[in-house]
Design an enzyme around this catalytic site. Structure first.
Site, short mmCIF file in Angstrom:
data_model
loop_
_atom_site.label_atom_id
_atom_site.label_comp_id
_atom_site.label_asym_id
_atom_site.label_seq_id
_atom_site.Cartn_x
_atom_site.Cartn_y
_atom_site.Cartn_z
N TYR A 40 48.45 55.65 34.06
CA TYR A 40 47.51 56.21 33.68
C TYR A 40 46.62 56.91 34.53
O TYR A 40 45.74 57.88 34.28
CB TYR A 40 46.56 55.35 32.93
CG TYR A 40 47.00 54.85 31.52
CD1 TYR A 40 48.35 55.15 30.93
CD2 TYR A 40 46.09 54.24 30.44
CE1 TYR A 40 48.85 54.77 29.60
CE2 TYR A 40 46.45 53.97 29.17
CZ TYR A 40 47.82 54.27 28.82
OH TYR A 40 48.12 54.12 27.51
N ASN A 72 41.50 49.20 34.72
CA ASN A 72 40.38 50.05 35.19
C ASN A 72 40.32 51.36 34.82
O ASN A 72 39.50 51.68 34.38
CB ASN A 72 40.52 49.93 36.91
CG ASN A 72 40.08 48.52 37.27
OD1 ASN A 72 38.63 48.32 37.22
ND2 ASN A 72 41.05 47.74 37.73
N CYS A 190 41.83 47.68 40.79
CA CYS A 190 43.01 48.14 40.19
C CYS A 190 43.72 46.95 39.74
O CYS A 190 44.02 46.26 40.87
CB CYS A 190 43.68 49.44 40.74
SG CYS A 190 45.31 49.54 39.95
N THR A 191 44.35 46.83 38.70
CA THR A 191 45.04 45.37 38.39
C THR A 191 46.29 45.29 39.22
O THR A 191 46.75 44.18 39.18
CB THR A 191 45.20 45.34 36.89
OG1 THR A 191 45.81 46.47 36.54
CG2 THR A 191 43.87 45.23 36.22
N HIS A 192 46.87 46.37 39.59
CA HIS A 192 48.06 46.24 40.67
C HIS A 192 47.71 45.71 41.96
O HIS A 192 48.73 44.93 42.34
CB HIS A 192 48.87 47.68 40.79
CG HIS A 192 49.51 48.05 39.32
ND1 HIS A 192 48.84 48.35 38.16
CD2 HIS A 192 50.96 48.04 39.21
CE1 HIS A 192 49.60 48.81 37.20
NE2 HIS A 192 50.78 48.64 37.74
N1 DGL Z 1 46.60 49.39 35.57
C1 DGL Z 1 45.83 50.48 36.22
C2 DGL Z 1 44.33 50.27 36.54
O1 DGL Z 1 43.94 48.93 36.64
C3 DGL Z 1 46.43 51.24 37.18
C4 DGL Z 1 47.88 51.54 36.84
C5 DGL Z 1 48.12 52.94 36.19
O2 DGL Z 1 47.67 53.94 36.95
O3 DGL Z 1 48.54 53.17 35.16
O4 DGL Z 1 43.70 51.08 37.06
#
Ligand code: DGL
Length: 271
Positions: A40, A72, A190-192
């Site tokens: 996203y 996020n 960011c959760t990653h």
């Molecule tokens: N999980 C999304 C975040 O925490 C990042 C991954 C994405 O770009 O989809 O921002």
């Protein structure tokens, strides 16, 4: 079954779910990764909003009284509109919460120099949500943002331990620290990113605190449920967790354990 919904664009929200279920194991959960449309972070406001709303409506069909956007980018680009415009029309009794507010409420307390660095996707950085929200709670804190567009693709492709990952971690960390050498606290927004925390630590000057969101979000959910007994009483409590992905369940199951810390068996969700 009235599970708590936990949403992410893909796998990253599993790092948050892991902390939530460790703190609040009694509730039922349903996790949805929109892997078919991830990432996203590089998409427009309109796309992230539309995808997130479709997934929120899927959670409501799954009977979730409460949905956590553990992403996020979705929290930054879609949450406010969903809360203010969509929920009153869809079902005013339902709740959707994000990960930015719980983090920005406390991030200033970690910094002695009042200089905080934010590492995030392009989408989160461009939304300026962290700048706006931190300023509300900590007007004296200077916020320096760094977009890290290569990190999610590296992690999603299981390249987080490669020398290529070292290259891009160093590049973005150097770029953040060029913005201010007074930064003493860095938020992984960011959760990653918890998956590359070791590499981030390696390239940051020593003595800088690195904050991940999982535990903060879990604590904040605990507080929320204590302060909202009407919502809390709707959440079923059998300690069951179901995993869904909008893409291949085989890929999801092969990948998810790295984020969740244990094996996962998912089902396919048609959105
Ligand atoms: N999980 C999304 C975040 O925490 C990042 C991954 C994405 O770009 O989809 O921002």
């Amino acid at each position: 079954m009235q599970p708590i919904g936990v949403f992410d664009s893909g796998y990253g929200g599993l790092t948050v779910l892991k902390e939530i279920t460790a703190k609040l194991p009694q509730y039922d959960y349903v996790y949805l990764g929109d892997n078919a449309r991830a990432p996203y972070g590089t998409r427009s406001f309109e796309s992230v909003y539309r995808y997130t709303l479709e997934c929120v409506q899927w959670f409501f069909k799954m009977n979730c009284p409460l949905v956590i956007l553990a992403c996020n980018t979705a929290s930054a680009k879609a949450l406010r509109t969903i809360q203010q415009n969509d929920l009153p029309k869809i079902d005013p009794e339902k709740r959707v919460l994000g990960v930015i507010r719980p983090t920005t409420e406390i991030i200033g307390k970690f910094s002695k120099t009042n200089n905080v660095g934010i590492l995030a996707t392009n989408g989160t950085v461009q939304s300026e949500s962290y700048l706006v929200e931190i300023n509300k709670f900590f007007p004296d804190v200077n916020v320096f943002q760094q977009a890290c567009p290569m990190w999610v693709p590296l992690i999603e492709n299981n390249e987080q331990n490669s020398s290529g990952a070292d290259y891009f971690v160093k590049e973005y960390i150097d770029s953040l620290m060029e913005k201010s050498n007074q930064i003493d606290t860095v938020l992984l927004a960011c959760t990653h990113y918890p998956l590359i925390k070791e590499k981030i630590t390696k390239y940051l000057p020593s003595g800088i605190s690195i904050i991940s969101q999982g535990e903060i979000v879990a604590k904040s959910l605990d507080d929320y449920l204590k302060h909202h007994p009407k919502i809390e009483s709707k959440c079923s409590k059998n300690g069951k967790i179901d995993f869904y992905t909008t893409d291949s369940t085989e890929d999801f199951d092969n990948h998810a354990a790295v984020f969740y810390g244990k094996p996962v068996t998912s089902k396919h969700a048609e959105i």
